[in-house]
Scaffold this motif. Structure first.
Motif, PDB file in Angstrom:
ATOM      1  N   ALA A   1      -1.412  -3.856  10.118  1.00  0.00           N
ATOM      2  CA  ALA A   1      -1.541  -4.828   9.027  1.00  0.00           C
ATOM      3  C   ALA A   1      -2.762  -4.523   8.169  1.00  0.00           C
ATOM      4  CB  ALA A   1      -1.633  -6.241   9.597  1.00  0.00           C
ATOM      5  N   PHE A   2      -3.850  -4.112   8.818  1.00  0.00           N
ATOM      6  CA  PHE A   2      -5.088  -3.789   8.092  1.00  0.00           C
ATOM      7  C   PHE A   2      -4.866  -2.639   7.109  1.00  0.00           C
ATOM      8  CE2 PHE A   2      -9.047  -1.310   7.741  1.00  0.00           C
ATOM      9  CZ  PHE A   2      -9.876  -2.278   7.195  1.00  0.00           C
ATOM     10  N   LEU A   3      -3.969  -1.708   7.439  1.00  0.00           N
ATOM     11  CA  LEU A   3      -3.686  -0.570   6.559  1.00  0.00           C
ATOM     12  C   LEU A   3      -3.096  -1.032   5.224  1.00  0.00           C
ATOM     13  CD1 LEU A   3      -2.058   1.910   9.128  1.00  0.00           C
ATOM     14  CD2 LEU A   3      -4.379   2.004   8.218  1.00  0.00           C
ATOM     15  N   PHE A   4      -2.391  -2.174   5.251  1.00  0.00           N
ATOM     16  CA  PHE A   4      -1.718  -2.666   4.050  1.00  0.00           C
ATOM     17  C   PHE A   4      -2.454  -3.823   3.374  1.00  0.00           C
ATOM     18  CE2 PHE A   4       1.799  -1.196   6.883  1.00  0.00           C
ATOM     19  CZ  PHE A   4       2.181  -0.104   6.118  1.00  0.00           C
ATOM     20  N   GLN A   5      -3.502  -4.320   4.012  1.00  0.00           N
ATOM     21  CA  GLN A   5      -4.151  -5.549   3.536  1.00  0.00           C
ATOM     22  C   GLN A   5      -4.656  -5.431   2.089  1.00  0.00           C
ATOM     23  OE1 GLN A   5      -7.607  -6.409   2.928  1.00  0.00           O
ATOM     24  NE2 GLN A   5      -7.000  -8.533   2.502  1.00  0.00           N
TER      25      GLN A   5
ATOM     26  N   ASN B   1       6.025  -5.547  -2.534  1.00  0.00           N
ATOM     27  CA  ASN B   1       6.695  -4.733  -1.518  1.00  0.00           C
ATOM     28  C   ASN B   1       5.759  -4.457  -0.344  1.00  0.00           C
ATOM     29  OD1 ASN B   1       8.893  -3.227  -0.486  1.00  0.00           O
ATOM     30  ND2 ASN B   1       8.066  -1.341  -1.343  1.00  0.00           N
ATOM     31  N   ILE B   2       4.521  -4.115  -0.652  1.00  0.00           N
ATOM     32  CA  ILE B   2       3.530  -3.863   0.394  1.00  0.00           C
ATOM     33  C   ILE B   2       3.080  -5.174   1.033  1.00  0.00           C
ATOM     34  CG2 ILE B   2       1.186  -2.998   0.831  1.00  0.00           C
ATOM     35  CD1 ILE B   2       1.712  -0.788  -1.142  1.00  0.00           C
ATOM     36  N   LYS B   3       3.109  -6.243   0.266  1.00  0.00           N
ATOM     37  CA  LYS B   3       2.791  -7.559   0.822  1.00  0.00           C
ATOM     38  C   LYS B   3       3.776  -7.899   1.941  1.00  0.00           C
ATOM     39  CE  LYS B   3       2.281 -12.449  -0.418  1.00  0.00           C
ATOM     40  NZ  LYS B   3       2.378 -13.456  -1.514  1.00  0.00           N
ATOM     41  N   GLY B   4       5.044  -7.502   1.744  1.00  0.00           N
ATOM     42  CA  GLY B   4       6.045  -7.715   2.782  1.00  0.00           C
ATOM     43  C   GLY B   4       5.677  -6.990   4.059  1.00  0.00           C
ATOM     44  N   ALA B   5       5.228  -5.736   3.928  1.00  0.00           N
ATOM     45  CA  ALA B   5       4.818  -4.956   5.094  1.00  0.00           C
ATOM     46  C   ALA B   5       3.616  -5.606   5.773  1.00  0.00           C
ATOM     47  CB  ALA B   5       4.486  -3.524   4.668  1.00  0.00           C
ATOM     48  N   PHE B   6       2.661  -6.071   4.969  1.00  0.00           N
ATOM     49  CA  PHE B   6       1.456  -6.697   5.523  1.00  0.00           C
ATOM     50  C   PHE B   6       1.790  -7.986   6.270  1.00  0.00           C
ATOM     51  CE2 PHE B   6      -1.795 -10.008   4.815  1.00  0.00           C
ATOM     52  CZ  PHE B   6      -2.787  -9.495   5.636  1.00  0.00           C
ATOM     53  N   ILE B   7       2.605  -8.846   5.650  1.00  0.00           N
ATOM     54  CA  ILE B   7       2.956 -10.126   6.269  1.00  0.00           C
ATOM     55  C   ILE B   7       3.645  -9.906   7.611  1.00  0.00           C
ATOM     56  CG2 ILE B   7       4.538 -12.098   6.091  1.00  0.00           C
ATOM     57  CD1 ILE B   7       3.866 -12.245   3.142  1.00  0.00           C
ATOM     58  N   HIS B   8       4.566  -8.959   7.652  1.00  0.00           N
ATOM     59  CA  HIS B   8       5.321  -8.725   8.876  1.00  0.00           C
ATOM     60  C   HIS B   8       4.445  -8.183   9.994  1.00  0.00           C
ATOM     61  CE1 HIS B   8       9.182  -8.441   6.283  1.00  0.00           C
ATOM     62  NE2 HIS B   8       8.822  -9.679   6.542  1.00  0.00           N
ATOM     63  N   MET B   9       3.537  -7.276   9.656  1.00  0.00           N
ATOM     64  CA  MET B   9       2.692  -6.703  10.695  1.00  0.00           C
ATOM     65  C   MET B   9       1.640  -7.712  11.166  1.00  0.00           C
ATOM     66  SD  MET B   9       4.470  -4.151  10.849  1.00  0.00           S
ATOM     67  CE  MET B   9       3.760  -3.778  12.443  1.00  0.00           C
TER      68      MET B   9
ATOM     69  N   GLU C   1      -0.366   6.709  -3.499  1.00  0.00           N
ATOM     70  CA  GLU C   1      -1.219   6.687  -2.304  1.00  0.00           C
ATOM     71  C   GLU C   1      -0.872   5.506  -1.401  1.00  0.00           C
ATOM     72  OE1 GLU C   1      -5.294   6.702  -3.468  1.00  0.00           O
ATOM     73  OE2 GLU C   1      -5.209   8.682  -4.400  1.00  0.00           O
ATOM     74  N   ARG C   2      -0.456   4.395  -2.011  1.00  0.00           N
ATOM     75  CA  ARG C   2      -0.086   3.209  -1.241  1.00  0.00           C
ATOM     76  C   ARG C   2       1.096   3.493  -0.322  1.00  0.00           C
ATOM     77  NH1 ARG C   2       0.004  -1.519  -5.912  1.00  0.00           N
ATOM     78  NH2 ARG C   2      -2.214  -1.476  -6.417  1.00  0.00           N
TER      79      ARG C   2
END
Length: 293
Positions: free
Chosen positions: A133-137, A145-153, A9-10
């Motif tokens: 960013a909120f979608l990945f928080q 891996n998702i932390k990378g997406a969150f940090i960048h956004m 789901e992530r």
């Protein structure tokens, strides 16, 4: 199986929505950056483009990680998420160096008359980037891996906010140098925010103990068994970004029920968050020599 579905789901809707929103905004931002001759606006667009690539890499890495294990890939493809995080961090850091160079080359003290328009366009980016960013928080706390997406956004949101202030200041002062200075400042902020991701992913690739794993927890569990008289060769390493493997040699009292101790110890170790793979070897008294590593 429920855990696997949770991880899947992530890597579903959040990535699809995030990539779609940012692609639309990038096209919009590039067009107006060229129209208004704004280095900051075009810089922001290029950085957003780098993060879209980063999102795609993270997404693909997550999808690959769910492939079944094979005789050659006995751990499966879980390590793909670590490679995704590392590639993501490397790509963004390289992009930021390029942005700094471009900002210096294109330094222009002449202010743009479109400062307010640039600020208005960048404000849209603030909303889009922080929404993404909120979608990945939520999942960023559990998956590197998702932390990378969150940090960048999240960094993108800050960058767009910087462009907003840049546009406002240029419209007030008329000094165009603010444009390039903002780009350099923003690039430095992104480098700082991405450095930890690079360090963590490289650490996992080097089979280090994951930063969110407390090795003392494992030792505490081992020492809680009165039957265990000694232990050595304890190794803990990450399998991907969501699973931790460990191995250990133990010595038991002579009268101990080996099968019972092994069963209870393995069960207790797997209760530790993220520990999914354990190897416990019981040493005979005459061969209790440690390995080289």
């Amino acid at each position: 199986m429920g855990q696997v579905n949770k991880y899947k789901e992530r890597y579903g809707m959040p990535f699809k929505v995030g990539i779609g929103l940012n692609l639309i905004y990038i096209i919009f931002e590039l067009l107006f950056g060229i129209l208004f001759s704004s280095v900051a606006l075009m810089t922001d667009a290029m950085h957003n483009l780098s993060d879209v690539f980063g999102l795609i890499v993270s997404w693909l890495a997550g999808i690959i990680s769910f492939k079944e294990k094979t005789p050659k890939m006995t751990y499966g493809y879980k390590q793909a998420t670590v490679l995704g995080a590392f590639a993501n961090a490397t790509f963004v850091l390289a992009a930021m160096v390029w942005i700094i160079i471009e900002a210096i080359i294109n330094f222009n003290p002449q202010g743009s008359k479109q400062g307010l328009s640039v600020a208005g366009i960048a404000l849209i980016g603030v909303v889009i980037n922080f929404t993404t960013a909120f979608l990945f928080q939520k999942d960023s706390q559990e998956d590197l891996n998702i932390k990378g997406a969150f940090i960048h956004m999240a960094a993108d949101g800050m960058i767009s906010l910087g462009v907003v202030f840049s546009g406002l200041l240029i419209s007030i002062t008329g000094w165009g140098g603010i444009d390039s200075l903002t780009s350099i400042l923003v690039a430095i902020i992104v480098i700082y925010s991405s450095w930890g991701l690079l360090r963590q992913s490289l650490s996992l690739l080097m089979a280090a103990v994951p930063e969110d794993m407390d090795i003392d927890q494992i030792i505490k569990v081992v020492k809680s068994f009165n039957e265990i008289t000694d232990y050595h060769d304890l190794h803990v390493w990450g399998i991907g970004t969501n699973d931790v493997a460990m191995s250990i040699h133990i010595s038991l009292e002579k009268q101990s029920d080996y099968a019972d101790v092994l069963g209870r110890l393995t069960s207790n170790l797997k209760e530790i968050d993220k520990v999914t793979h354990t190897v416990v070897q019981v040493d005979c008294p005459q061969v209790e020599n440690e390995n080289d590593f």
